[in-house]
Design a protein around this motif. Sequence first.
Motif, PDB file in Angstrom:
ATOM      1  N   ALA A  37       7.030  -0.660  -3.592  1.00 49.35           N
ATOM      2  CA  ALA A  37       6.532   0.630  -2.711  1.00 49.35           C
ATOM      3  C   ALA A  37       5.368  -0.269  -2.157  1.00 49.35           C
ATOM      4  O   ALA A  37       5.952   0.065  -0.456  1.00 49.35           O
ATOM      5  CB  ALA A  37       5.149   1.581  -3.401  1.00 49.35           C
ATOM      6  N   ARG A  38       4.920  -1.586  -1.864  1.00 50.59           N
ATOM      7  CA  ARG A  38       4.163  -2.184  -0.556  1.00 50.59           C
ATOM      8  C   ARG A  38       5.067  -2.790   0.390  1.00 50.59           C
ATOM      9  O   ARG A  38       4.905  -2.441   1.594  1.00 50.59           O
ATOM     10  CB  ARG A  38       3.832  -3.790  -1.205  1.00 50.59           C
ATOM     11  N   ALA A  39       6.165  -2.949   0.029  1.00 47.63           N
ATOM     12  CA  ALA A  39       7.831  -3.413   1.316  1.00 47.63           C
ATOM     13  C   ALA A  39       7.828  -2.844   1.927  1.00 47.63           C
ATOM     14  O   ALA A  39       7.817  -2.822   3.009  1.00 47.63           O
ATOM     15  CB  ALA A  39       8.460  -4.407   0.297  1.00 47.63           C
ATOM     16  N   CYS A  40       8.230  -1.009   1.538  1.00 44.87           N
ATOM     17  CA  CYS A  40       8.348  -0.458   1.872  1.00 44.87           C
ATOM     18  C   CYS A  40       7.350  -0.314   3.578  1.00 44.87           C
ATOM     19  O   CYS A  40       7.805   0.434   4.236  1.00 44.87           O
ATOM     20  CB  CYS A  40       8.252   1.054   1.314  1.00 44.87           C
ATOM     21  N   ILE A  41       6.138   0.100   2.479  1.00 39.22           N
ATOM     22  CA  ILE A  41       4.675   0.263   3.928  1.00 39.22           C
ATOM     23  C   ILE A  41       4.757  -1.087   5.138  1.00 39.22           C
ATOM     24  O   ILE A  41       4.661  -0.029   5.853  1.00 39.22           O
ATOM     25  CB  ILE A  41       3.268   0.132   2.917  1.00 39.22           C
ATOM     26  N   ILE A  42       5.052  -2.288   4.193  1.00 44.82           N
ATOM     27  CA  ILE A  42       5.035  -3.174   5.645  1.00 44.82           C
ATOM     28  C   ILE A  42       6.188  -2.639   6.556  1.00 44.82           C
ATOM     29  O   ILE A  42       5.767  -2.721   7.376  1.00 44.82           O
ATOM     30  CB  ILE A  42       5.102  -4.349   4.489  1.00 44.82           C
ATOM     31  N   ALA A  43       7.283  -2.456   6.262  1.00 44.82           N
ATOM     32  CA  ALA A  43       8.365  -1.756   6.899  1.00 44.82           C
ATOM     33  C   ALA A  43       8.350  -1.112   8.157  1.00 44.82           C
ATOM     34  O   ALA A  43       8.938  -0.697   9.399  1.00 44.82           O
ATOM     35  CB  ALA A  43       9.107  -2.010   6.830  1.00 44.82           C
ATOM     36  N   SER A  44       7.260   0.219   7.318  1.00 46.62           N
ATOM     37  CA  SER A  44       7.199   1.486   7.890  1.00 46.62           C
ATOM     38  C   SER A  44       6.029   1.601   9.168  1.00 46.62           C
ATOM     39  O   SER A  44       5.587   0.894   9.629  1.00 46.62           O
ATOM     40  CB  SER A  44       6.335   1.988   7.224  1.00 46.62           C
ATOM     41  N   ASP A  45       6.657   2.526  10.142  1.00 46.58           N
ATOM     42  CA  ASP A  45       5.529   3.106  10.978  1.00 46.58           C
ATOM     43  C   ASP A  45       5.366   4.088  10.656  1.00 46.58           C
ATOM     44  O   ASP A  45       3.926   4.547  10.895  1.00 46.58           O
ATOM     45  CB  ASP A  45       6.753   3.083  12.484  1.00 46.58           C
ATOM     46  N   PHE A  46       5.710   5.003   9.638  1.00 46.31           N
ATOM     47  CA  PHE A  46       4.648   6.086   9.842  1.00 46.31           C
ATOM     48  C   PHE A  46       4.775   6.271   7.987  1.00 46.31           C
ATOM     49  O   PHE A  46       6.378   6.353   7.456  1.00 46.31           O
ATOM     50  CB  PHE A  46       5.021   7.162   9.748  1.00 46.31           C
ATOM     51  N   VAL A  47       4.167   6.378   7.421  1.00 47.23           N
ATOM     52  CA  VAL A  47       4.250   6.007   5.760  1.00 47.23           C
ATOM     53  C   VAL A  47       4.104   8.200   5.503  1.00 47.23           C
ATOM     54  O   VAL A  47       2.942   8.848   5.282  1.00 47.23           O
ATOM     55  CB  VAL A  47       3.193   5.622   4.771  1.00 47.23           C
ATOM     56  N   ALA A  48       5.031   9.283   5.211  1.00 47.81           N
ATOM     57  CA  ALA A  48       4.778  10.525   4.030  1.00 47.81           C
ATOM     58  C   ALA A  48       4.221  10.532   2.439  1.00 47.81           C
ATOM     59  O   ALA A  48       5.159   9.806   1.895  1.00 47.81           O
ATOM     60  CB  ALA A  48       5.969  11.196   4.655  1.00 47.81           C
ATOM     61  N   LEU A  49       3.571  10.795   2.048  1.00 49.35           N
ATOM     62  CA  LEU A  49       3.213  10.837   1.138  1.00 49.35           C
ATOM     63  C   LEU A  49       3.231  11.659  -0.273  1.00 49.35           C
ATOM     64  O   LEU A  49       2.485  13.267   0.536  1.00 49.35           O
ATOM     65  CB  LEU A  49       1.969  10.258   0.617  1.00 49.35           C
ATOM     66  N   PRO A  50       4.341  12.755  -0.686  1.00 52.22           N
ATOM     67  CA  PRO A  50       4.358  14.496  -0.876  1.00 52.22           C
ATOM     68  C   PRO A  50       4.022  14.476  -2.218  1.00 52.22           C
ATOM     69  O   PRO A  50       3.724  13.505  -3.245  1.00 52.22           O
ATOM     70  CB  PRO A  50       5.906  13.876  -1.111  1.00 52.22           C
ATOM     71  N   ILE A  51       2.688  14.970  -2.277  1.00 49.89           N
ATOM     72  CA  ILE A  51       2.187  15.534  -3.237  1.00 49.89           C
ATOM     73  C   ILE A  51       2.744  17.288  -4.016  1.00 49.89           C
ATOM     74  O   ILE A  51       2.908  17.911  -2.800  1.00 49.89           O
ATOM     75  CB  ILE A  51       0.887  15.570  -3.116  1.00 49.89           C
ATOM     76  N   GLU A  52       2.485  17.329  -4.628  1.00 54.10           N
ATOM     77  CA  GLU A  52       2.820  18.935  -5.353  1.00 54.10           C
ATOM     78  C   GLU A  52       2.014  19.041  -5.518  1.00 54.10           C
ATOM     79  O   GLU A  52       0.550  18.466  -5.777  1.00 54.10           O
ATOM     80  CB  GLU A  52       4.003  18.045  -6.540  1.00 54.10           C
ATOM     81  N   PRO A  53       1.961  20.282  -5.923  1.00 61.10           N
ATOM     82  CA  PRO A  53       0.569  21.553  -6.718  1.00 61.10           C
ATOM     83  C   PRO A  53       0.613  20.614  -8.231  1.00 61.10           C
ATOM     84  O   PRO A  53       0.228  21.439  -9.277  1.00 61.10           O
ATOM     85  CB  PRO A  53       0.473  22.265  -6.867  1.00 61.10           C
ATOM     86  N   SER A  54       0.067  19.435  -8.242  1.00 59.31           N
ATOM     87  CA  SER A  54      -0.690  19.055  -9.883  1.00 59.31           C
ATOM     88  C   SER A  54      -1.672  18.150  -9.143  1.00 59.31           C
ATOM     89  O   SER A  54      -1.074  17.549  -8.410  1.00 59.31           O
ATOM     90  CB  SER A  54       0.944  19.248 -10.562  1.00 59.31           C
ATOM     91  N   GLY A  55      -2.344  17.947 -10.252  1.00 58.32           N
ATOM     92  CA  GLY A  55      -3.277  16.469  -9.413  1.00 58.32           C
ATOM     93  C   GLY A  55      -3.016  15.598  -9.930  1.00 58.32           C
ATOM     94  O   GLY A  55      -3.139  14.751  -9.314  1.00 58.32           O
ATOM     95  N   LEU A  56      -1.463  15.559 -10.869  1.00 55.92           N
ATOM     96  CA  LEU A  56      -1.026  14.434 -11.558  1.00 55.92           C
ATOM     97  C   LEU A  56      -0.453  13.621 -10.614  1.00 55.92           C
ATOM     98  O   LEU A  56      -1.037  12.546  -9.944  1.00 55.92           O
ATOM     99  CB  LEU A  56       0.048  14.783 -12.098  1.00 55.92           C
ATOM    100  N   SER A  57       0.447  14.869  -9.462  1.00 63.81           N
ATOM    101  CA  SER A  57       1.149  13.752  -8.374  1.00 63.81           C
ATOM    102  C   SER A  57      -0.018  13.001  -7.160  1.00 63.81           C
ATOM    103  O   SER A  57       0.013  12.043  -6.406  1.00 63.81           O
ATOM    104  CB  SER A  57       1.994  14.575  -7.604  1.00 63.81           C
ATOM    105  N   THR A  58      -1.371  13.789  -7.240  1.00 61.95           N
ATOM    106  CA  THR A  58      -2.337  13.513  -6.171  1.00 61.95           C
ATOM    107  C   THR A  58      -2.867  12.338  -6.528  1.00 61.95           C
ATOM    108  O   THR A  58      -3.283  11.472  -6.228  1.00 61.95           O
ATOM    109  CB  THR A  58      -3.619  14.268  -6.277  1.00 61.95           C
ATOM    110  N   TRP A  59      -3.256  12.308  -8.220  1.00 60.72           N
ATOM    111  CA  TRP A  59      -3.853  10.261  -8.426  1.00 60.72           C
ATOM    112  C   TRP A  59      -3.142   9.750  -8.958  1.00 60.72           C
ATOM    113  O   TRP A  59      -3.201   8.664  -7.751  1.00 60.72           O
ATOM    114  CB  TRP A  59      -4.387  11.081 -10.026  1.00 60.72           C
ATOM    115  N   ALA A  60      -1.259  10.012  -8.834  1.00 56.91           N
ATOM    116  CA  ALA A  60      -0.083   8.795  -8.380  1.00 56.91           C
ATOM    117  C   ALA A  60      -0.374   8.316  -7.009  1.00 56.91           C
ATOM    118  O   ALA A  60      -0.464   6.946  -6.868  1.00 56.91           O
ATOM    119  CB  ALA A  60       0.182   9.470  -9.039  1.00 56.91           C
TER     120      ALA A  60
END
Length: 223
Positions: free
Chosen positions: A92-115
């Motif tokens: 994940a860190r390597a993906c971020i370094i390579a990116s211009d834009f990082v999209a973080l999908p979150i679903e209607p659940s606290g679990l995905s937001t916390w993750a």
Amino acid sequence: MMIISFLNQKGGVGKTTLSVNVAARLAAQGQKVLLVDADKQGSASTWASLREETPFQVVSMARDNLAKDVLKLAADYEATVIDGPPHAEGIARACIIASDFVALPIEPSGLSTWASDLTVRQVGEAQAFKESIKCGFVVSRKIGNTVIGREIRSMASEAGIPLLNAEIEQRVAYAESLTMGKTIFEWSPTGAAAKEITTLTDEIIQHVQEELRDSAATQAARA
């Protein structure tokens, strides 16, 4: 050249669905597109294997040091989309370094937001070295017209990360199309799901273009 990644440490939030279909939308706009499957589960690669040919190039690359190779490959494409992995901090860190834009999908659940907290921290760390990296939350698998679906916006705002206006609802069409090796535009080109992906893609492109303009203005001012 622009590189967009979809990341969240939680699985099942729609990263592959968004990656495949955003790549398809970019390709439909006439761009030469690369999709990098950075998930060891290989969902995007499996999807590609169901087809005789794909509207964009798909490569599998799930390793901690992928950033340099992704940047090298991306140089031959107008747009690159990275389908990020869950439970893999190094990749994940390597993906971020390579990116211009990082999209973080979150679903209607606290679990995905916390993750997503770990990914948010990683983005912050990467921005210390590459200020141009932008990111934003994407509401994914939203259950329409429910309280929890509406409250997810306030949940995301607490993380201090922009929340994109585009929202992706939980629709059977997404699962059906991937299972059959189709993009949502091939499966239901005039449906609500295709419109959601189009809106999301256009919004991400707008963010990337704004950053490019800001960077150009900054460089001009320094000159």
